[in-house]
Scaffold this motif. Sequence first.
Motif, PDB file in Angstrom:
ATOM      1  N   MET A 130       6.885  -0.189  -5.171  1.00 59.48           N
ATOM      2  CA  MET A 130       6.146  -0.831  -6.259  1.00 59.48           C
ATOM      3  C   MET A 130       5.332   0.227  -6.977  1.00 59.48           C
ATOM      4  N   ASP A 131       5.249   0.090  -8.285  1.00 59.83           N
ATOM      5  CA  ASP A 131       4.471   1.030  -9.094  1.00 59.83           C
ATOM      6  C   ASP A 131       3.014   1.115  -8.642  1.00 59.83           C
ATOM      7  N   THR A 132       2.408  -0.041  -8.351  1.00 60.81           N
ATOM      8  CA  THR A 132       0.988  -0.045  -7.983  1.00 60.81           C
ATOM      9  C   THR A 132       0.746   0.733  -6.682  1.00 60.81           C
ATOM     10  N   HIS A 166       5.617  -3.640 -12.537  1.00 63.36           N
ATOM     11  CA  HIS A 166       4.973  -4.879 -13.013  1.00 63.36           C
ATOM     12  C   HIS A 166       5.055  -5.026 -14.535  1.00 63.36           C
ATOM     13  N   ASP A 167       4.808  -6.258 -14.965  1.00 63.82           N
ATOM     14  CA  ASP A 167       4.963  -6.587 -16.392  1.00 63.82           C
ATOM     15  C   ASP A 167       4.113  -5.693 -17.294  1.00 63.82           C
ATOM     16  N   ARG A 168       2.883  -5.383 -16.874  1.00 63.25           N
ATOM     17  CA  ARG A 168       1.974  -4.676 -17.787  1.00 63.25           C
ATOM     18  C   ARG A 168       1.980  -3.171 -17.576  1.00 63.25           C
ATOM     19  N   ARG A 189      -2.123   1.346 -17.930  1.00 63.10           N
ATOM     20  CA  ARG A 189      -1.291   2.009 -16.915  1.00 63.10           C
ATOM     21  C   ARG A 189      -0.417   3.106 -17.520  1.00 63.10           C
ATOM     22  N   LEU A 190       0.339   2.722 -18.560  1.00 62.47           N
ATOM     23  CA  LEU A 190       1.234   3.699 -19.221  1.00 62.47           C
ATOM     24  C   LEU A 190       2.119   4.431 -18.200  1.00 62.47           C
ATOM     25  N   GLU A 245       0.793  -1.221   0.000  1.00 64.40           N
ATOM     26  CA  GLU A 245       0.000   0.000   0.000  1.00 64.40           C
ATOM     27  C   GLU A 245       0.829   1.276   0.000  1.00 64.40           C
ATOM     28  N   THR A 246       2.113   1.164   0.241  1.00 66.90           N
ATOM     29  CA  THR A 246       2.942   2.369   0.268  1.00 66.90           C
ATOM     30  C   THR A 246       4.362   1.991  -0.141  1.00 66.90           C
ATOM     31  N   VAL A 247       5.273   2.932  -0.089  1.00 70.70           N
ATOM     32  CA  VAL A 247       6.663   2.629  -0.428  1.00 70.70           C
ATOM     33  C   VAL A 247       7.542   2.974   0.774  1.00 70.70           C
ATOM     34  N   GLY A 248       8.688   2.328   0.843  1.00 71.74           N
ATOM     35  CA  GLY A 248       9.604   2.627   1.940  1.00 71.74           C
ATOM     36  C   GLY A 248      10.210   1.387   2.554  1.00 71.74           C
TER      37      GLY A 248
END
Length: 572
Positions: A420-422, A460-462, A468-469, A392-395
């Motif tokens: 993570m990008d998401t 991620h792969d997509r 997403r772009l 849910e976050t980064v760090g």
Amino acid sequence: MLRVGPANDSTNRDTMIGVIANPTEQAAVCEFFELFKTPWEFYRSGRQYEVLLYAGDGEVNEHSAKLILIYAGRKLPWDAQDSVEAGCGCSNSRTLSYQGTGIPIYGDNVTFGEKKSVLLVDTKSQQPAAYIEQSGERMLARIGYDLFREIGALLTVGQPASNASIPALDLHIALLRDLIVASGARLVEIPPVPQGHPFIACLTHDVDHASIRRHKFDHTMFGFLYRAVFGSLGNLFQGRISIRNLATNWSAVLKLPFVYMGFAKDFWSDFEDGYLELEKGLCSTFFVIPFKNYPGKTSHGLAPKFRAARYGARDIADAIGKIGGAGCEVGLHGIDAWLDGSKGHEELEEIRRLTGVSEIGVRMHWLYYDQQSPVTLEQAEAAYDSTIGYNETVGYRAGTTQVYKPLQATRLLELPLHAMDTALFYPSHLGLSSRQATALLGRLADDAVRFGGCLTINWHDRSLAPERLWDACYGDLVQDLKNRDAWFATAGQAIRWFRKRRSVVFETDGVEPDQVRARVSAAKGDRLPGLRLRIHNAPESRGIGAQGSEGHVDMAFDERIKTRFPSGVGQC
Ligand SMILES: [Zn+2]
């Protein structure tokens, strides 16, 4: 021979940390000193130390070292003798300010109301949480928390998402280092910094989909349609995407029936080409799902059915071959490996069979993990794990940029996942714009420059494709890491570099009893960057926290370099 102690000191008192800790915290002590790689040993009575780190229940002999560091999150008899008023020792997750940076404390802690000190201050009450007393040549530093309990908590439970941005473990190391250097002792260490680069960057890709053609009338397809049509429109109105991206996404929606019929290109396939082109030989790591249509288990039963991937590794054998051929790495995106050693073994075997590589590392799909997972993954014979991070976050869940050994493990190393990008872009998570995400990733890279270690990213792969772009942000990140001269390593290479660093021992050579030399036992010709030997000097004029990059000397580590220490350096 390189002499480390003060030039006019003819006694046997070169920089050596004697450690007194509770036996239950031995694993945390040992791991802490793999991350702060400096000569140390468990305290031996009768021996004189330059630095004594006291974090246990025994008596403190104030004459036993030039610098005595007392870590305890409770009021000590020592404190009472000095009329120190201890603060509340029951308030968890107190944040202490050190050089303007907050260090969260998860266990018991105390403050010292009567002391005047700005070294470490409780951010709420502004009371000192540490102080220093100088008496002649001796210095005593009292720090109001339990260092090794904090380290144990960080490396097992980890930090809540609310503290994700704080590299707490690295800050604990920085504070201890600064205290030692400020005492006038010279300090030698092998920093987590590869020779020739300021830090390591590890670019990884979890391959969750690999194709949209395999997702007909399922939640992934409907999610794609919703986000491509409506989400893109909302993002355009909020100024988050360009009209060109909106057009690309709407065009992808219109093409989708033709993709399913085989008349148009599957825009989620060939993900490897997109990354290989963008990364241009930087060698990233792709974690692939072993078996399709299986959601895996949780400790209560089956995982949600949409955790199942619609592809299995053998379905993308060509992509796996291309990834390996480009010098990149293929790892396991595990389904049950975190929970079941024999299932994990099967999953790893599938990836070994397809890659022809025996050493396969793991990142769990959806970051499934529990406290037993390091042991389970060892039973499965995973080469490493890279699951510890946040959805849910980064760090910094474990509070560090460094590869570490989970305390439950005997050999498995953890490459923590930092971003993570998401997590950056999904509205239900951080929901950042591309510019905000770039700024946040820049702050993580700043930390990597400051502390060394390895910054690990998952795109991620997509994520380069509709809807997403997120390619522009990723391209900016890669360029930023290049500009900062990071060493781009696959996950396996980063792990091997840290194993090499961990293999360094400080030992006597048997010929000259007072001479201890640092020796690296990892094989030569490993084609990894070398290690550094860092020597911190402490001119009188420097105070706490004044240690800048000019305050130390780095040299390429060479096993012929000898450092002079008391004999018998402790090993775990
Ligand atoms: Zn996944």
